[in-house]
Design an enzyme around this catalytic site. Structure first.
Site, PDB file in Angstrom:
ATOM      1  N   ASP A  78      -0.649 -10.786   1.951  1.00 52.55           N
ATOM      2  CA  ASP A  78      -0.837 -11.711   0.812  1.00 52.55           C
ATOM      3  C   ASP A  78      -1.958 -12.910   1.231  1.00 52.55           C
ATOM      4  O   ASP A  78      -1.931 -13.378   2.040  1.00 52.55           O
ATOM      5  CB  ASP A  78       0.236 -12.430   0.209  1.00 52.55           C
ATOM      6  CG  ASP A  78       1.525 -11.513   0.023  1.00 52.55           C
ATOM      7  OD1 ASP A  78       1.099 -10.604  -0.905  1.00 52.55           O
ATOM      8  OD2 ASP A  78       2.600 -11.443   0.403  1.00 52.55           O
ATOM      9  N   THR A 112       5.489 -10.447  13.871  1.00 54.89           N
ATOM     10  CA  THR A 112       4.770 -10.526  12.528  1.00 54.89           C
ATOM     11  C   THR A 112       3.236 -10.896  12.763  1.00 54.89           C
ATOM     12  O   THR A 112       3.000 -11.396  13.759  1.00 54.89           O
ATOM     13  CB  THR A 112       5.652 -11.607  11.562  1.00 54.89           C
ATOM     14  OG1 THR A 112       5.330 -12.861  12.157  1.00 54.89           O
ATOM     15  CG2 THR A 112       6.888 -11.053  11.274  1.00 54.89           C
ATOM     16  N   ALA A 147      -1.643  -1.154   1.509  1.00 50.87           N
ATOM     17  CA  ALA A 147      -1.095  -0.740   2.876  1.00 50.87           C
ATOM     18  C   ALA A 147      -1.776   0.945   3.144  1.00 50.87           C
ATOM     19  O   ALA A 147      -1.803   1.182   4.171  1.00 50.87           O
ATOM     20  CB  ALA A 147       0.191  -0.963   2.939  1.00 50.87           C
ATOM     21  N   GLU A 152      13.343  -8.771  14.734  1.00 49.73           N
ATOM     22  CA  GLU A 152      12.038  -9.369  14.459  1.00 49.73           C
ATOM     23  C   GLU A 152      11.793 -10.927  15.033  1.00 49.73           C
ATOM     24  O   GLU A 152      12.629 -11.629  14.808  1.00 49.73           O
ATOM     25  CB  GLU A 152      11.679  -9.285  13.016  1.00 49.73           C
ATOM     26  CG  GLU A 152      10.400  -9.939  12.164  1.00 49.73           C
ATOM     27  CD  GLU A 152      10.238  -9.797  10.995  1.00 49.73           C
ATOM     28  OE1 GLU A 152       9.978  -8.736  10.345  1.00 49.73           O
ATOM     29  OE2 GLU A 152      10.260 -10.982  10.558  1.00 49.73           O
ATOM     30  N   ALA A 175      -0.427 -15.171   7.958  1.00 49.42           N
ATOM     31  CA  ALA A 175      -0.985 -14.710   6.624  1.00 49.42           C
ATOM     32  C   ALA A 175      -2.582 -14.445   6.929  1.00 49.42           C
ATOM     33  O   ALA A 175      -3.079 -15.386   7.542  1.00 49.42           O
ATOM     34  CB  ALA A 175      -0.906 -16.017   5.979  1.00 49.42           C
ATOM     35  N   HIS A 231       2.946  -5.993  13.889  1.00 51.96           N
ATOM     36  CA  HIS A 231       2.387  -5.973  12.370  1.00 51.96           C
ATOM     37  C   HIS A 231       0.947  -6.264  12.110  1.00 51.96           C
ATOM     38  O   HIS A 231       0.368  -7.007  13.101  1.00 51.96           O
ATOM     39  CB  HIS A 231       3.072  -7.193  11.661  1.00 51.96           C
ATOM     40  CG  HIS A 231       4.584  -6.979  11.429  1.00 51.96           C
ATOM     41  ND1 HIS A 231       5.497  -7.580  10.510  1.00 51.96           N
ATOM     42  CD2 HIS A 231       5.554  -6.409  12.125  1.00 51.96           C
ATOM     43  CE1 HIS A 231       6.634  -7.416  10.562  1.00 51.96           C
ATOM     44  NE2 HIS A 231       6.737  -6.474  11.719  1.00 51.96           N
ATOM     45  N   GLN A 266      12.446  -5.045   2.764  1.00 54.64           N
ATOM     46  CA  GLN A 266      12.411  -6.442   2.688  1.00 54.64           C
ATOM     47  C   GLN A 266      14.061  -6.963   2.758  1.00 54.64           C
ATOM     48  O   GLN A 266      14.897  -5.858   2.692  1.00 54.64           O
ATOM     49  CB  GLN A 266      12.136  -6.701   1.400  1.00 54.64           C
ATOM     50  CG  GLN A 266      12.143  -8.147   0.787  1.00 54.64           C
ATOM     51  CD  GLN A 266      11.085  -8.917   1.569  1.00 54.64           C
ATOM     52  OE1 GLN A 266      11.486  -9.554   2.723  1.00 54.64           O
ATOM     53  NE2 GLN A 266      10.155  -9.594   1.069  1.00 54.64           N
ATOM     54  N   HIS A 322       8.787  -4.660  -5.083  1.00 62.09           N
ATOM     55  CA  HIS A 322       7.623  -5.495  -4.849  1.00 62.09           C
ATOM     56  C   HIS A 322       7.595  -6.500  -6.005  1.00 62.09           C
ATOM     57  O   HIS A 322       7.433  -6.033  -7.271  1.00 62.09           O
ATOM     58  CB  HIS A 322       6.541  -4.809  -4.325  1.00 62.09           C
ATOM     59  CG  HIS A 322       5.309  -5.732  -3.735  1.00 62.09           C
ATOM     60  ND1 HIS A 322       4.383  -6.425  -4.524  1.00 62.09           N
ATOM     61  CD2 HIS A 322       5.273  -6.640  -2.639  1.00 62.09           C
ATOM     62  CE1 HIS A 322       3.649  -7.240  -3.798  1.00 62.09           C
ATOM     63  NE2 HIS A 322       4.214  -7.386  -2.607  1.00 62.09           N
TER      64      HIS A 322
HETATM   65  P1  FAD Z   1       1.415  -2.571  -0.446  1.00 65.86           P
HETATM   66  O1  FAD Z   1       2.084  -1.426   0.105  1.00 65.86           O
HETATM   67  O2  FAD Z   1      -0.118  -2.374  -0.442  1.00 65.86           O
HETATM   68  O3  FAD Z   1       2.107  -2.813  -1.910  1.00 65.86           O
HETATM   69  C1  FAD Z   1       1.713  -4.053  -2.438  1.00 65.86           C
HETATM   70  C2  FAD Z   1       1.992  -3.816  -4.023  1.00 65.86           C
HETATM   71  O4  FAD Z   1       0.776  -2.966  -4.563  1.00 65.86           O
HETATM   72  C3  FAD Z   1       3.126  -3.241  -4.491  1.00 65.86           C
HETATM   73  O5  FAD Z   1       3.456  -3.931  -5.624  1.00 65.86           O
HETATM   74  C4  FAD Z   1       2.860  -1.727  -4.688  1.00 65.86           C
HETATM   75  O6  FAD Z   1       3.426  -1.239  -5.760  1.00 65.86           O
HETATM   76  C5  FAD Z   1       1.399  -1.784  -5.210  1.00 65.86           C
HETATM   77  N1  FAD Z   1       0.571  -0.686  -4.737  1.00 65.86           N
HETATM   78  C6  FAD Z   1       0.643  -0.017  -3.170  1.00 65.86           C
HETATM   79  N2  FAD Z   1      -0.053   0.841  -3.296  1.00 65.86           N
HETATM   80  C7  FAD Z   1      -0.936   0.800  -4.764  1.00 65.86           C
HETATM   81  C8  FAD Z   1      -1.938   1.745  -5.191  1.00 65.86           C
HETATM   82  N3  FAD Z   1      -2.470   2.854  -4.460  1.00 65.86           N
HETATM   83  N4  FAD Z   1      -2.271   1.516  -6.298  1.00 65.86           N
HETATM   84  C9  FAD Z   1      -1.696   0.776  -7.201  1.00 65.86           C
HETATM   85  N5  FAD Z   1      -0.709  -0.389  -6.692  1.00 65.86           N
HETATM   86  C10 FAD Z   1      -0.243  -0.074  -5.489  1.00 65.86           C
HETATM   87  N6  FAD Z   1       3.149 -10.210   5.569  1.00 65.86           N
HETATM   88  C11 FAD Z   1       2.340 -10.833   6.310  1.00 65.86           C
HETATM   89  O7  FAD Z   1       1.283 -11.528   6.314  1.00 65.86           O
HETATM   90  N7  FAD Z   1       2.667 -10.554   7.850  1.00 65.86           N
HETATM   91  C12 FAD Z   1       3.595  -9.795   8.248  1.00 65.86           C
HETATM   92  O8  FAD Z   1       3.810  -9.680   9.505  1.00 65.86           O
HETATM   93  C13 FAD Z   1       4.509  -9.404   7.190  1.00 65.86           C
HETATM   94  N8  FAD Z   1       5.654  -8.560   7.538  1.00 65.86           N
HETATM   95  C14 FAD Z   1       6.341  -7.807   6.693  1.00 65.86           C
HETATM   96  C15 FAD Z   1       7.419  -7.209   7.141  1.00 65.86           C
HETATM   97  C16 FAD Z   1       8.137  -6.458   6.247  1.00 65.86           C
HETATM   98  C17 FAD Z   1       9.303  -5.608   6.631  1.00 65.86           C
HETATM   99  C18 FAD Z   1       7.953  -6.700   4.873  1.00 65.86           C
HETATM  100  C19 FAD Z   1       9.004  -6.286   3.902  1.00 65.86           C
HETATM  101  C20 FAD Z   1       7.169  -7.525   4.445  1.00 65.86           C
HETATM  102  C21 FAD Z   1       6.361  -8.207   5.123  1.00 65.86           C
HETATM  103  N9  FAD Z   1       5.237  -9.110   4.985  1.00 65.86           N
HETATM  104  C22 FAD Z   1       4.300  -9.850   5.725  1.00 65.86           C
HETATM  105  C23 FAD Z   1       4.900  -9.423   3.614  1.00 65.86           C
HETATM  106  C24 FAD Z   1       3.826  -8.307   2.790  1.00 65.86           C
HETATM  107  O9  FAD Z   1       2.519  -8.198   3.335  1.00 65.86           O
HETATM  108  C25 FAD Z   1       3.895  -8.768   1.363  1.00 65.86           C
HETATM  109  O10 FAD Z   1       5.148  -8.478   0.746  1.00 65.86           O
HETATM  110  C26 FAD Z   1       2.540  -7.927   0.591  1.00 65.86           C
HETATM  111  O11 FAD Z   1       2.781  -8.743  -0.586  1.00 65.86           O
HETATM  112  C27 FAD Z   1       2.810  -6.438   0.293  1.00 65.86           C
HETATM  113  O12 FAD Z   1       2.539  -5.786   1.193  1.00 65.86           O
HETATM  114  P2  FAD Z   1       2.738  -4.188   1.468  1.00 65.86           P
HETATM  115  O13 FAD Z   1       2.360  -3.884   2.773  1.00 65.86           O
HETATM  116  O14 FAD Z   1       4.339  -3.679   1.080  1.00 65.86           O
HETATM  117  O15 FAD Z   1       1.736  -3.795   0.279  1.00 65.86           O
END
Ligand code: FAD
Length: 288
Positions: free
Chosen positions: A108, A48, A124, A17, A51, A76, A175, A148
């Site tokens: 975030d 990546t 997502a 990455e 933000a 990403h 993560q 998370h």
């Molecule tokens: P989601 O999958 O949407 O989940 C977020 C939270 O919502 C979780 O607690 C989940 O349990 C909950 N949730 C999910 N779906 C639902 C639903 N339908 N109803 C209710 N609750 C739900 N951030 C950046 O800004 N740029 C990047 O390039 C980046 N790259 C990353 C790469 C990796 C491998 C990882 C692990 C993280 C990365 N992040 C990045 C950070 C990430 O954006 C944050 O961790 C963010 O808080 C969550 O993103 P997510 O896609 O996992 O969210």
């Protein structure tokens, strides 16, 4: 090439990455590091997304550059504070640049930034259908072996991961974690919950103490005593700490591979020397 095809072809993969520049002024410096990392010819490289989309054009440019170097790129993309129109534009720009893989993320809201009315895709799993609507990509997502931070518990979080997979997520990248047993437990629970897509283990060689403080704050990752001891002992000796961190990451990866976890992703922090050293440490293992 689509990452789903790479996973079908190879049992073991090593991916790296990188992050894009935050400003135009450091573009060339970052590009030079990324080029050096691409020279290592990993199975793919992820780029990546700053933000709330703050690096969108640089993410596309760096990913496109990686493809031009003959390495598959994974761009990403986040949906936090994004409209359908802005997602469509980014997805179409990525397709034009020859990118075939997107890591779909919620992202975030940066501190001090207000949510705009534009932010319609809250998770997502809601972003994935929008990407599919505007292009033909292999789509991945994030997962969290220590859950998370916002999730009430691991079970709820895994239920939400399943929603992401049901929406079309073809692989998951974890993560960072520093204790492989946490990962093994998590993988078992994912499989029990019916999540069967490839899970790529995210490994971070933490080469300085400040970086570790930040990581603990952001990811709330559990740091084993063995790692804490290493950070304590070598915190004043940067070269020694770097060497110890590389050895720790290498050891973690060998244990994963020995336990049939074949897909490894290294958070390189744009450090070609760190990525190169880990790759060198694993050269025979990745040959087979
Ligand atoms: P989601 O999958 O949407 O989940 C977020 C939270 O919502 C979780 O607690 C989940 O349990 C909950 N949730 C999910 N779906 C639902 C639903 N339908 N109803 C209710 N609750 C739900 N951030 C950046 O800004 N740029 C990047 O390039 C980046 N790259 C990353 C790469 C990796 C491998 C990882 C692990 C993280 C990365 N992040 C990045 C950070 C990430 O954006 C944050 O961790 C963010 O808080 C969550 O993103 P997510 O896609 O996992 O969210």
């Amino acid at each position: 090439m689509k990452i789903s095809a790479i996973f079908k072809e190879k049992k073991r993969t090593l991916s790296l990455e990188v992050f894009p520049p935050k400003t135009d002024s450091v573009y060339e410096k970052v590009e030079a590091s990324v080029n050096e990392i691409a020279e290592l010819k990993p199975d793919f490289m992820s780029v990546t997304y700053g933000a709330a989309g703050s690096t969108r054009k640089h993410t596309t440019a760096i990913a496109s550059n990686i493809e031009k170097k003959g390495v598959t790129a994974l761009a990403h993309l986040t949906c936090v504070n994004a409209s359908e129109e802005s997602i469509r534009t980014q997805v179409e720009d990525l397709a034009k640049a020859g990118i075939k893989n997107i890591l779909a993320l919620r992202g975030d809201l940066p501190e001090g930034v207000e949510s705009t009315g534009d932010w319609i895709y809250k998770h997502a799993s809601e972003l994935i259908p929008v990407i599919k609507k505007y292009g033909d990509f292999c789509i991945g997502g994030a997962c969290y072996p220590e859950k998370h931070p916002e999730a009430a518990n691991l079970k709820t979080d895994i239920d939400n991961i399943r929603r992401k997979v049901d929406a079309g997520c073809e692989f998951l990248t974890t993560q960072m974690f520093f204790d492989n047993n946490i990962f093994y437990n998590y993988l078992y629970r994912l499989r029990e919950a019916g999540v069967s897509v490839p899970v790529v283990a995210g490994i971070m060689p933490v080469t300085n103490a400040k970086q570790m403080e930040r990581i603990i704050k952001l990811s709330q990752a559990f740091i084993p005593r063995r790692y804490i001891a290493l950070l304590d002992k070598f915190s004043e000796e940067p070269a020694a700490l770097k060497q110890a961190a590389i050895a720790y990451a290498t050891d973690q990866i060998i244990d994963l591979l020995a336990n049939d976890i074949g897909h490894i992703h290294i958070y390189t922090m744009n450090k070609p020397d760190v990525a190169a050293k880990i790759q060198e440490n694993l050269s025979e293992i990745f040959k087979s």
